[in-house]
Structures are given as C-alpha cells and as structure tokens.
Motif scaffolding. Structure first.
Motif, PDB file in Angstrom:
ATOM      1  N   GLY A 273      -5.694   1.809  -2.155  1.00  0.00           N
ATOM      2  CA  GLY A 273      -5.719   0.374  -1.921  1.00  0.00           C
ATOM      3  C   GLY A 273      -7.123  -0.171  -1.699  1.00  0.00           C
ATOM      4  O   GLY A 273      -8.060   0.550  -1.336  1.00  0.00           O
ATOM      5  N   THR A 274      -7.252  -1.481  -1.916  1.00  0.00           N
ATOM      6  CA  THR A 274      -8.570  -2.112  -1.823  1.00  0.00           C
ATOM      7  C   THR A 274      -9.080  -2.234  -0.391  1.00  0.00           C
ATOM      8  O   THR A 274     -10.292  -2.272  -0.163  1.00  0.00           O
ATOM      9  N   THR A 275      -8.173  -2.307   0.587  1.00  0.00           N
ATOM     10  CA  THR A 275      -8.637  -2.441   1.975  1.00  0.00           C
ATOM     11  C   THR A 275      -9.405  -1.202   2.416  1.00  0.00           C
ATOM     12  O   THR A 275     -10.508  -1.304   2.984  1.00  0.00           O
TER      13      THR A 275
ATOM     14  N   ILE B 232     -10.254  -7.887  -6.152  1.00  0.00           N
ATOM     15  CA  ILE B 232      -9.901  -8.630  -4.941  1.00  0.00           C
ATOM     16  C   ILE B 232      -9.801 -10.126  -5.221  1.00  0.00           C
ATOM     17  O   ILE B 232      -8.843 -10.807  -4.811  1.00  0.00           O
TER      18      ILE B 232
ATOM     19  N   THR C  79      -9.154  -9.027   2.727  1.00  0.00           N
ATOM     20  CA  THR C  79      -8.198  -8.055   2.162  1.00  0.00           C
ATOM     21  C   THR C  79      -7.159  -7.599   3.174  1.00  0.00           C
ATOM     22  O   THR C  79      -6.087  -7.117   2.787  1.00  0.00           O
TER      23      THR C  79
ATOM     24  N   THR D 263      -7.124 -10.800  -8.635  1.00  0.00           N
ATOM     25  CA  THR D 263      -5.745 -10.291  -8.537  1.00  0.00           C
ATOM     26  C   THR D 263      -5.131 -10.582  -7.177  1.00  0.00           C
ATOM     27  O   THR D 263      -4.039 -11.177  -7.077  1.00  0.00           O
ATOM     28  N   GLU D 264      -5.815 -10.171  -6.108  1.00  0.00           N
ATOM     29  CA  GLU D 264      -5.216 -10.290  -4.775  1.00  0.00           C
ATOM     30  C   GLU D 264      -5.329 -11.695  -4.204  1.00  0.00           C
ATOM     31  O   GLU D 264      -4.396 -12.172  -3.544  1.00  0.00           O
TER      32      GLU D 264
ATOM     33  N   ASP E 191      -3.944 -12.276   4.268  1.00  0.00           N
ATOM     34  CA  ASP E 191      -4.243 -13.603   3.731  1.00  0.00           C
ATOM     35  C   ASP E 191      -4.189 -14.631   4.855  1.00  0.00           C
ATOM     36  O   ASP E 191      -3.243 -14.671   5.645  1.00  0.00           O
TER      37      ASP E 191
END
Length: 521
Positions: free
Chosen positions: A496-498, A360, A421, A363-364, A424
């Motif tokens: 996905g990370t979320t 997170i 996440t 990268t994100e 943004d």
C-alpha cells in the motif's frame, strides 16, 4: 586574473645579474669586498680589524649609491616588463577570454578565469541541454503509447535507461574525461551524437520504419544513446567548471547553471504542448534537434578550457589513474563521503516521490491530470527560485545548516502527503493545495541541496582525478535512483501507498544525518 606577486630574482647564473645579487656589508676578514659593479674595495685586514683610508671610504660610499641605483633600475625593469605582459595579455583577449600568463620566476603557465561572458555562454548551454533533454524524455512515452499502445513496463524501461547509464558508465567515463582532459570536446561530441540519433529516428519515421516491435526497439535505442550522452556531457561539465571560474566562485557558478537548467526544464513541457497541438509527435523531434544545435553553438563561444592538463607547452602530464582511485578517494575524504551519502538518500527519496505521487494524486485523491500537471509546474518554478538563491543562502548560513535544513524542510512536505494517504479529510481544505505546498517546498529544497556543496569535489580532489571522483559520486547519487523507483514501486504495490510513503519520509529525513558532521562552509 591571476598575477605573479613575486618579483623575479633574475638568472643568478648570468654574470650581468651577479653584480646586483651581492652582500652590501662583507663579513670581517673578507678581502676584497665586491659591490655593485664588481670593483674591489681597498680593505686591508690587520690584526683581524678592517681599516680603510678616507679615500677608500669615499669610494665605498659612491659605489653603494651606484649599487642602489642599479637595484632600483632592475626592479623597475621587472615591473615594467610585468605591466607590458599584462597589457599585451589584455589586448589579446577577445570576447571575455583571457590567455594564461607565464609566471616570471618559474616560467609555468598560470591559468586565469575566462570571465563572466564565458560563464554566460556556459549557462546558455545548460539551458539548451535541459530544454532538449526534457522534451526528448517527455516525447518518448507519448510516442510509444500513442503509436504502439505500449504499457507501463515499456514506459518504465524507457525512463530507467537514462538513469541506468549513470549507474553503469559514470566511473569509466569519468576516468576517460581525466585522461583526455578535453571537457568541451566531450560535451560537444555528446550533444552532436544526440542530434544524429534523433535525426535517424526522424528519418525512420519518414520512411515508415517506426512501427511495431522494430519501432519500439528504435525508441529504446534512442533513449539509451541519449542516456550515455547525458553521462558524458555531465562528466565534461564537472571537469570544465573548475577551469571556468576560480575555486571560491564554483558554488555561485553552479547556482547560475542550475537556475538556467531549471528554466529549460520548466519551458520544455510548454513548448512540447504547443508543438503537439499543431504536429504529430515525431515531428517534435525537430524542435529537440534545434535545442541541441543551440547548445553546440553556445559551446563554441567559450575557449581556453579544452586544453590538456600540462605545462606551458601544452603537453599532457596526466597519469593513468586506476578505476578504483576515484572510489577510494571519495570514500577516504570525510566531507565528500558524507555529502555523497546524503545526496544518495535524498535522490532515493526524490524517485520515491516520482513513483508514488502520480498514484496518490490521480488514483487515491481523484485529482484531474490538469491539476496534477499544475502541481508539477509549481514545483518547477519553486526549483528555479531555489537554484537562484542557493549560493547566497549557503554563504550566509553555511553548508551544514543548509543541507540539514533542506532535508528537514523536504521531510515536512512529505509528512503532508503521508497524512493525506492515512485518511481522506485529515487535513483541512482541498488536497490539491496541500500537494502544491509539498511540490513547492520540495522544489526549493532539491535545488538548494544540489547547489550547496557543488564546489566540494573541486576543493577536495586533485585536478587529475576530478572526473574519476565525480563519476564515482554520480554512480552512488544517480545510480540509486532507478533502484529506489523499482523497490518503492514494488513496496507500494504489495503493502500500500501509506507504508511506501512512510519509507519515502524516512529516506528524506535520513538525508540530514550525514550532514551533521559537515564543515560549516
């Protein structure tokens, strides 16, 4: 220090003692009465009535006074003897260590606390161990990437070996610790074993054997041995703490130990960075060996703990406890069962954080490695503060409130990460500040949760089962961590990370549920 508060009644089988264990007022019809020195009284039963002459009454009064004096002398002799034992005990103690005093009535040995100086050396051991372990675990991926070009699979295997040993070996090593009942020997042996394998790895590098697939296998074997030794060391520490301090001071002692360990964890990356600036990575193993050497030397400073459980003669009395007994006791005791479930859920959430947060942040959100390292440093410093204050916080607010509050507060920090996440800019300001706030809150809550309830196993477990029950608990609380890392990583990759962060939040909040029925203290 534990003293015998019960005055000794002496040996009633000794005729000399029988003369002072008597009835001052004989029942009617008894002839003759015996008082003090054993002389008969001139009591003449007549028609069921005791009659005495004036001379007999005067003699009886004299004998009663003599008897009282003899009882006072006997009690004085007991007190003087007790004080003599205490003074001899204090004179014989060295370096904060006190020998066990025998109970004057039962003859059993009464174990006393080795004192605050021994606790200081115990905490110094934890500092050295944390410093060495953290440096060794940080060095392994650096070496495997810089020297062998290994990928994420090898790095993940390196990290999972240590935690996997807790899953596999906590129960058998816990039972072994109970059988041996020598926790300091167990700790020292594990530390020396780590020093030996590190020295062998350093020798392999010096002989140009640390290269290729053979070098990777050497590193994997090194981390496996360090993981096994860590399980043995943790087992010995769990058995030793209840012998080191009284039961009501275990929580405070664990707070001190955890604080010093956190300091070692914070200093390890700084020391490693300084070493790598002037030397190649394998040479940093020398610093790790020195840290373990410090641990061995400090372990030799506290004595009187490494004694087999038994009577005053030192003979072992521990019976062989079946492997299932530790698990059955953990599941049958409600308080231990609930704390274990809460800790397992919380540790699963911690491993979810370790798996998701680098992706997170780097990268994100596009943070730099330096900023990400600073976030981790903030969490480590907060962890030191939390460990130092955990005992006082728990004493003031109670176990149940502290454990629930820690889980909910940590959940609020995870919620900040989840909002980052989702979209943004959903939270105002730089993302690094919000991640730093999460890291600080998480550091405090993790340390407080680790210390709060650290005395529960000693309070609710028989002495001969301490290692077995603690091993069963570690199997659940530590063994779930590699499983959580694997599943959360897979979930983040597929969905996905979320969504994975939502599961992380759920695990954190779920850790509060078993605590609602914990005792207040």
């Amino acid at each position: 220090m534990l003293l015998d508060p019960v005055a000794s009644a002496g040996d009633v089988g000794d005729p000399a003692q029988q003369s002072v264990v008597v009835d001052l007022l004989p029942l009617r019809g008894q002839t003759p009465g015996v008082i003090g020195t054993g002389h008969p009284l001139g009591l003449e039963p007549l028609d069921g009535t005791e009659r005495t002459t004036p001379a007999d009454r005067r003699q009886r009064a004299v004998q009663q006074r003599a008897h009282c004096r003899s009882r006072q002398q006997a009690m004085a002799a007991h007190v003087i003897g007790s004080h003599h034992d205490i003074l001899a005990h204090l004179a014989g103690s060295r370096g904060g260590e006190r020998q066990a005093l025998p109970d004057r009535l039962s003859g059993m040995t009464l174990r006393s606390s080795p004192g605050s100086r021994s606790l200081g050396w115990f905490a110094a051991t934890s500092f050295s161990e944390a410093l060495g372990d953290q440096m060794a675990r940080s060095l392994a991926p650096i070496i495997v990437v810089s020297m062998f070009g290994a990928g994420t699979a090898t790095i993940g295997l390196l990290h999972s070996l240590g935690l996997g040993m807790f899953l596999l070996l906590s129960i058998p090593l816990g039972h072994l610790g109970d059988r041996l009942s020598r926790p300091i020997t167990m700790k020292t042996t594990s530390t020396v074993l780590r020093m030996v394998v590190l020295a062998l790895a350093l020798l392999a590098w010096a002989l140009d054997r640390l290269e290729g697939s053979a070098g990777i296998m050497i590193l994997l074997g090194l981390m496996a041995v360090i993981g096994i030794a860590d399980v043995a060391f943790t087992t010995g520490r769990g058995i030793a703490v209840p012998r080191l301090v009284p039961l009501d001071q275990i929580r405070s002692a664990m707070g001190t130990v955890h604080t010093t360990a956190q300091i070692g964890t914070v200093l390890a990356p700084l020391a490693l960075t300084a070493l790598l600036a002037v030397a190649v990575p394998p040479l940093a193993w020398v610093a790790v060996i020195l840290a373990y050497l410090m641990s061995v030397l400090s372990q030799g400073r506290y004595r009187g703990i490494d004694i087999p459980a038994g009577d005053s003669s030192g003979q072992r009395r521990g019976r062989r406890v079946p492997l299932k007994d530790g698990i059955s006791h953990l599941l049958s005791e409600p308080t231990l069962r609930r704390v274990t479930a809460s800790s397992a859920l919380y540790n699963a959430a911690v491993m979810a954080a370790n798996t998701l947060l680098p992706v997170i942040a780097l990268t994100e959100l596009g943070l730099s490695p330096a900023a990400f390292a600073a976030i981790g440093g903030a969490g480590a410093v907060a962890g030191v503060i939390g460990a130092a204050s955990a005992s006082r916080i728990t004493a003031r607010h109670g176990l149940r409130r502290v454990r629930i509050g820690a889980a909910l507060a940590a959940g609020s920090g995870v919620l900040l990460v989840l909002l980052l996440t989702v979209r943004d800019g959903l939270l105002p300001g730089p993302a690094v500040l919000w991640l730093g706030a999460f890291s600080a809150v998480s550091g405090v809550c993790t340390s407080v949760s680790a210390v709060a309830g650290a005395d529960l196993i000693a309070r609710f477990t028989p002495g001969e089962k301490l290692g077995a029950v603690a091993g069963a608990q570690r199997t659940a609380t530590m063994g779930i961590m590699p499983v959580s890392a694997l599943l959360i990583g897979l979930l983040g990759t597929l969905l996905g990370t979320t969504l994975a962060t939502s599961v992380w939040l759920g695990l954190t909040l779920a850790a509060a549920v078993p605590c609602f029925r914990l005792p207040t203290r």
